[in-house]
Scaffold this active site. Structure first.
Site, PDB file in Angstrom:
ATOM      1  N   HIS A 157      10.885  -7.601 -57.337  1.00 45.52           N
ATOM      2  CA  HIS A 157      11.939  -8.276 -58.269  1.00 45.52           C
ATOM      3  C   HIS A 157      12.231  -9.393 -57.696  1.00 45.52           C
ATOM      4  O   HIS A 157      12.067  -9.662 -56.383  1.00 45.52           O
ATOM      5  CB  HIS A 157      12.854  -7.245 -58.572  1.00 45.52           C
ATOM      6  CG  HIS A 157      13.798  -6.934 -57.379  1.00 45.52           C
ATOM      7  ND1 HIS A 157      13.495  -5.965 -56.511  1.00 45.52           N
ATOM      8  CD2 HIS A 157      14.784  -7.588 -56.804  1.00 45.52           C
ATOM      9  CE1 HIS A 157      14.113  -5.968 -55.428  1.00 45.52           C
ATOM     10  NE2 HIS A 157      15.226  -6.954 -55.407  1.00 45.52           N
ATOM     11  N   GLN A 204      10.771  -9.871 -54.066  1.00 48.18           N
ATOM     12  CA  GLN A 204      10.998  -8.875 -52.768  1.00 48.18           C
ATOM     13  C   GLN A 204      11.073  -7.534 -53.143  1.00 48.18           C
ATOM     14  O   GLN A 204      10.798  -7.183 -54.526  1.00 48.18           O
ATOM     15  CB  GLN A 204      12.503  -9.269 -52.121  1.00 48.18           C
ATOM     16  CG  GLN A 204      13.643  -8.984 -53.410  1.00 48.18           C
ATOM     17  CD  GLN A 204      14.944  -9.782 -52.739  1.00 48.18           C
ATOM     18  OE1 GLN A 204      15.715  -8.838 -52.487  1.00 48.18           O
ATOM     19  NE2 GLN A 204      15.036 -10.768 -52.468  1.00 48.18           N
ATOM     20  N   HIS A 209      12.579  -3.451 -51.940  1.00 46.78           N
ATOM     21  CA  HIS A 209      13.626  -2.630 -50.940  1.00 46.78           C
ATOM     22  C   HIS A 209      12.977  -0.959 -51.020  1.00 46.78           C
ATOM     23  O   HIS A 209      12.333  -0.530 -51.770  1.00 46.78           O
ATOM     24  CB  HIS A 209      14.860  -2.523 -51.628  1.00 46.78           C
ATOM     25  CG  HIS A 209      15.352  -3.696 -52.014  1.00 46.78           C
ATOM     26  ND1 HIS A 209      15.831  -4.866 -50.871  1.00 46.78           N
ATOM     27  CD2 HIS A 209      15.804  -4.473 -53.117  1.00 46.78           C
ATOM     28  CE1 HIS A 209      16.235  -5.850 -51.587  1.00 46.78           C
ATOM     29  NE2 HIS A 209      16.232  -5.481 -52.850  1.00 46.78           N
ATOM     30  N   GLU A 242      19.088  -0.774 -56.908  1.00 47.52           N
ATOM     31  CA  GLU A 242      19.926  -1.627 -57.592  1.00 47.52           C
ATOM     32  C   GLU A 242      20.283  -1.936 -58.999  1.00 47.52           C
ATOM     33  O   GLU A 242      19.137  -1.329 -59.513  1.00 47.52           O
ATOM     34  CB  GLU A 242      20.244  -3.020 -56.782  1.00 47.52           C
ATOM     35  CG  GLU A 242      18.696  -3.923 -57.102  1.00 47.52           C
ATOM     36  CD  GLU A 242      18.218  -5.059 -56.322  1.00 47.52           C
ATOM     37  OE1 GLU A 242      18.376  -4.967 -54.812  1.00 47.52           O
ATOM     38  OE2 GLU A 242      18.254  -6.135 -56.644  1.00 47.52           O
ATOM     39  N   ARG A 276      10.466  -9.186 -48.044  1.00 45.42           N
ATOM     40  CA  ARG A 276      10.000 -10.521 -49.018  1.00 45.42           C
ATOM     41  C   ARG A 276       8.429 -10.321 -49.029  1.00 45.42           C
ATOM     42  O   ARG A 276       7.610 -10.371 -48.133  1.00 45.42           O
ATOM     43  CB  ARG A 276      10.735 -11.728 -48.242  1.00 45.42           C
ATOM     44  CG  ARG A 276      10.873 -12.679 -48.822  1.00 45.42           C
ATOM     45  CD  ARG A 276      11.512 -14.013 -47.975  1.00 45.42           C
ATOM     46  NE  ARG A 276      13.225 -13.729 -47.788  1.00 45.42           N
ATOM     47  CZ  ARG A 276      13.686 -13.900 -46.602  1.00 45.42           C
ATOM     48  NH1 ARG A 276      12.791 -14.459 -45.627  1.00 45.42           N
ATOM     49  NH2 ARG A 276      14.803 -13.611 -46.501  1.00 45.42           N
TER      50      ARG A 276
END
Ligand code: ZN
Length: 319
Positions: free
Chosen positions: A175, A98, A100, A118, A195
């Site tokens: 990642h 995935q 972001h 993250e 995804r």
């Protein structure tokens, strides 16, 4: 208000890749056979943590943020969302590959306040555990072509990990967390995931999970960049504090407590997760037991606290 830590109850999320370690390792009462995530410090509308103690007991962290800005030293009265989200993830199977978006894309395309940068602290990992971190495409066209052709082995960059490793994952980084890894994740408070690949897995009904290839290739950084994180260690009597990352959105530390330490709160508020051991925190003469699995906030109304015990913590605050 609050001359004590604000203790929080986690919110659990069912995931096809989840397992039982949030119960067996952290003693949480998990509600699902495949529990993938504990949102341990969360003000996100998709799973806000509930306050366990004090005047706001029973309220959510989201409500506390919105109605009691003094606890967080909020300088403005605008409707800015709580910035961070802390999770513990049990990858009993591979997570989907995935990516972001950043803040700009999240606002413009998804009408959400934050993108998602993250980072992961690896709490445990099987011997052969690995993550996917980045890709080998040189251009966006090449990225799209390799995805269309299913050239996953050539495209995806695999990296072995072990307990105690730290991984910083800026938005735009492809990642995946691999099977057999338990992490504590510190992230922007966002739930937007695109995804890319799900190993062609199907659920009990034979359905695959949705992919989001256009958005994913839009937001992916090409070529891949491995960020440099500048770490440092501060050793006090009783406490070794290792700074894991200090970046745009958050600063994260690993604290190793061995004995007693007196601390001043020097940032607006501090988020603390106990990831190993047993300890006590004392604020204004009141003693609270903090064992592995406990999560709490030191609010702006607490200036001074004392830690005693043998324990490890992941500590974070908005940068
Ligand atoms: Zn992610």
């Amino acid at each position: 208000m609050y001359q004590e830590p604000i203790f929080l109850t986690p919110v659990f999320q069912e995931r096809i890749w989840g397992g039982q370690k949030l119960q067996t390792e952290f003693n949480y009462e998990i509600p699902f056979e495949h529990t993938g995530e504990a949102w341990v410090i969360s003000a996100h509308p998709n799973g806000p943590s509930i306050i366990k103690n004090g005047a706001l007991k029973g309220e959510s962290l989201k409500e506390a943020w919105e109605q009691h800005g003094d606890l967080f030293n909020r300088k403005t009265t605008n409707d800015e969302a709580f910035p961070l989200l802390i999770k513990i993830l049990d990858a009993n199977d591979d997570l989907s590959v995935q990516v972001h978006p950043d803040d700009k894309y999240a606002r413009e395309v998804e009408n959400q306040p934050y993108g998602k940068t993250e980072c992961w602290y690896v709490l445990s990992a099987d011997d052969d555990a690995q993550i996917i971190f980045g890709h080998h495409a040189n251009t966006h066209d090449e990225l799209k072509q390799m995805i269309a052709d299913g050239e996953w082995d050539n495209l995806l960059r695999r990296v072995p990990v072990k307990e105690g490793d730290f991984v910083y994952v800026p938005s735009g980084t492809i990642h995946a967390i691999g099977k057999g890894i338990v992490i504590l994740e510190t992230q922007q408070s966002s739930d937007i995931t695109y995804r890319v690949y799900d190993y062609n897995r199907t659920d009990a009904q034979g359905n695959t999970r949705e992919l989001h290839l256009n958005a994913a290739t839009d937001v992916t950084t090409v070529p891949h960049e491995t960020p440099n994180v500048d770490q440092l260690e501060e050793i006090d009597a009783g406490l070794t504090a290792k700074r894991l990352v200090k970046e745009t959105y958050f600063t994260v530390y690993h604290w190793n407590l061995d004995g007693v330490v007196e601390k001043e709160r020097v940032v607006d508020f501090l988020q603390i997760s106990v990831v190993k051991g047993q300890a006590e925190i004392t604020v204004k003469g009141n003693v609270f037991t903090i064992n592995k699995g406990e999560n709490f906030i030191i609010p702006a109304t607490v200036d001074h606290y004392r830690l005693e015990g043998q324990a490890e913590f992941i500590v974070s605050y908005p940068s």
